[in-house]
Write a protein that holds these residues in place. Sequence first.
Motif, PDB file in Angstrom:
ATOM      1  N   VAL A   5       0.855  -1.187   0.000  1.00 43.28           N
ATOM      2  CA  VAL A   5       0.000   0.000   0.000  1.00 43.28           C
ATOM      3  C   VAL A   5       0.887   1.231   0.000  1.00 43.28           C
ATOM      4  O   VAL A   5       1.870   1.302   0.751  1.00 43.28           O
ATOM      5  CB  VAL A   5      -0.927   0.018   1.231  1.00 43.28           C
ATOM      6  CG1 VAL A   5      -1.630   1.370   1.362  1.00 43.28           C
ATOM      7  CG2 VAL A   5      -1.962  -1.100   1.141  1.00 43.28           C
ATOM      8  N   VAL A   6       0.557   2.201  -0.837  1.00 47.07           N
ATOM      9  CA  VAL A   6       1.189   3.515  -0.795  1.00 47.07           C
ATOM     10  C   VAL A   6       0.145   4.508  -0.319  1.00 47.07           C
ATOM     11  O   VAL A   6      -0.933   4.639  -0.920  1.00 47.07           O
ATOM     12  CB  VAL A   6       1.723   3.934  -2.179  1.00 47.07           C
ATOM     13  CG1 VAL A   6       2.264   5.363  -2.129  1.00 47.07           C
ATOM     14  CG2 VAL A   6       2.811   2.976  -2.644  1.00 47.07           C
ATOM     15  N   LEU A   7       0.430   5.184   0.778  1.00 45.52           N
ATOM     16  CA  LEU A   7      -0.467   6.193   1.323  1.00 45.52           C
ATOM     17  C   LEU A   7      -0.039   7.559   0.807  1.00 45.52           C
ATOM     18  O   LEU A   7       1.065   8.020   1.095  1.00 45.52           O
ATOM     19  CB  LEU A   7      -0.423   6.184   2.851  1.00 45.52           C
ATOM     20  CG  LEU A   7      -0.812   4.874   3.541  1.00 45.52           C
ATOM     21  CD1 LEU A   7      -0.655   5.007   5.048  1.00 45.52           C
ATOM     22  CD2 LEU A   7      -2.242   4.483   3.190  1.00 45.52           C
ATOM     23  N   ASP A  55      -8.786   8.478   9.765  1.00 47.24           N
ATOM     24  CA  ASP A  55      -9.794   7.468  10.094  1.00 47.24           C
ATOM     25  C   ASP A  55      -9.063   6.170  10.460  1.00 47.24           C
ATOM     26  O   ASP A  55      -8.714   5.373   9.591  1.00 47.24           O
ATOM     27  CB  ASP A  55     -10.721   7.254   8.899  1.00 47.24           C
ATOM     28  CG  ASP A  55     -11.871   6.300   9.194  1.00 47.24           C
ATOM     29  OD1 ASP A  55     -11.750   5.479  10.128  1.00 47.24           O
ATOM     30  OD2 ASP A  55     -12.876   6.340   8.456  1.00 47.24           O
ATOM     31  N   THR A  56      -8.821   5.972  11.743  1.00 52.40           N
ATOM     32  CA  THR A  56      -8.004   4.846  12.195  1.00 52.40           C
ATOM     33  C   THR A  56      -8.575   3.505  11.758  1.00 52.40           C
ATOM     34  O   THR A  56      -7.826   2.621  11.314  1.00 52.40           O
ATOM     35  CB  THR A  56      -7.867   4.867  13.732  1.00 52.40           C
ATOM     36  OG1 THR A  56      -7.273   6.100  14.124  1.00 52.40           O
ATOM     37  CG2 THR A  56      -7.004   3.719  14.218  1.00 52.40           C
ATOM     38  N   ALA A  57      -9.877   3.339  11.866  1.00 51.96           N
ATOM     39  CA  ALA A  57     -10.487   2.065  11.485  1.00 51.96           C
ATOM     40  C   ALA A  57     -10.285   1.777  10.003  1.00 51.96           C
ATOM     41  O   ALA A  57      -9.972   0.637   9.609  1.00 51.96           O
ATOM     42  CB  ALA A  57     -11.980   2.068  11.833  1.00 51.96           C
ATOM     43  N   LEU A  62      -7.379  -1.236   5.643  1.00 50.40           N
ATOM     44  CA  LEU A  62      -6.573  -1.307   4.431  1.00 50.40           C
ATOM     45  C   LEU A  62      -5.221  -1.964   4.700  1.00 50.40           C
ATOM     46  O   LEU A  62      -4.769  -2.820   3.933  1.00 50.40           O
ATOM     47  CB  LEU A  62      -6.364   0.096   3.860  1.00 50.40           C
ATOM     48  CG  LEU A  62      -5.554   0.190   2.565  1.00 50.40           C
ATOM     49  CD1 LEU A  62      -6.240  -0.585   1.438  1.00 50.40           C
ATOM     50  CD2 LEU A  62      -5.361   1.653   2.166  1.00 50.40           C
ATOM     51  N   LEU A  63      -4.574  -1.596   5.807  1.00 50.59           N
ATOM     52  CA  LEU A  63      -3.252  -2.147   6.098  1.00 50.59           C
ATOM     53  C   LEU A  63      -3.302  -3.632   6.406  1.00 50.59           C
ATOM     54  O   LEU A  63      -2.335  -4.366   6.128  1.00 50.59           O
ATOM     55  CB  LEU A  63      -2.613  -1.393   7.260  1.00 50.59           C
ATOM     56  CG  LEU A  63      -1.705  -0.224   6.894  1.00 50.59           C
ATOM     57  CD1 LEU A  63      -2.409   0.796   6.015  1.00 50.59           C
ATOM     58  CD2 LEU A  63      -1.146   0.441   8.147  1.00 50.59           C
TER      59      LEU A  63
END
Length: 369
Positions: A5-7, A55-57, A62-63
């Motif tokens: 994943v690229v944030l 949005d922690t959830a 995603l992670l």
Amino acid sequence: MSRAVVLGAGVVGRAAAWDLARRGHDVTVADADAEVAAGVAGEFGLAPAALDVRDTAAVESLLASAEVVVSAVPYRFGADLAAAAVRTRTHYCDFGGNPGVVRRQLELDDRARVAGVSIVPDCGLAPGLANVLAVADVEAVGPGPVDRVILRVGALPAEPRGTLGYQLAFNPEGLLNEYDEPCDVLVDGRPAEVEPLTGFETVEIPGHGVFEAFHTAGGSSSLPRRFAGRVHDLDYKTLRHPGHGRVFAALRELGMFSRTPDASTGVAPRAALISALEASLPSGEPDVVYVLTEAARGEHRHRHVIVDTHDGEFSALARTTAFPATTLADRMVGGHVAAGVTTMDGAIGAGDLLDALADVGIVASVSAP
């Protein structure tokens, strides 16, 4: 094929996504702006995702589906994102640059070891690549005390214009932070702090011109702690075209870096300055990145120099920031980086890093003048 994943799908995130895909990873590009994420993903045949990193959830959801994440979002989110990566058992690296945030990330070390994941902040150009090269310079001059270590790094327009000779290569808030926060150095072998926009000196890079260098925050990363007691003096300075640093030093002295709103306008001087920079400075033009690191003991010196340019697809800054991190992310997935938290200079050696970067045309000259 591992999942990555690229944030952040900005200039650096875009380059990171491309390189991870080139290396054979199944990449998802996430950004708060769904259209931006879709645009980058569409360029390279990747998966897009709309994500607000506050949005922690949603971040953890995603992670949890990935083996590794490269964060290219502003540094202020780094501590929370690293903690989320530990909880989801996802390897994590980012471009760091803020000592306070990195200290919070380093506090996750025990938890990361238990989770079996590698967390590595400060993985870009500087901090990152330059610090790895500086460690190699120290090792090359041999065991024992070292007189001095210097890191001199700049990302500059290929054709400078105006008094500042600069273009906006990243968020100007980050630029002002580098120009406003204490700078970590070694003085007489002891960790110390010096004021930013001080210590002006002239640096010549043969064939490329003469630059000014001055103290800025974040670039030395963990090196002052690592080499305390062994290296007598160590500092990191940013390279700019002559005159740039003194303009910003004057603005800082005049209070233009203040976040306190003006009583009459309700606007903070810092916000006004950022707006002026965004409105006035060019961006997106061809650029050049200069990296010079050196360790010295007496007459014995060891030096690395990198000069990198826009390759027609990615800017020099995007290349030299993103590709060190993607190299490390690839090694994390391959099991070559120990679990726990460390900055980049503790996670990979210069030989391995430079071998990987040579594949994308980033090459260092090495000398022992």
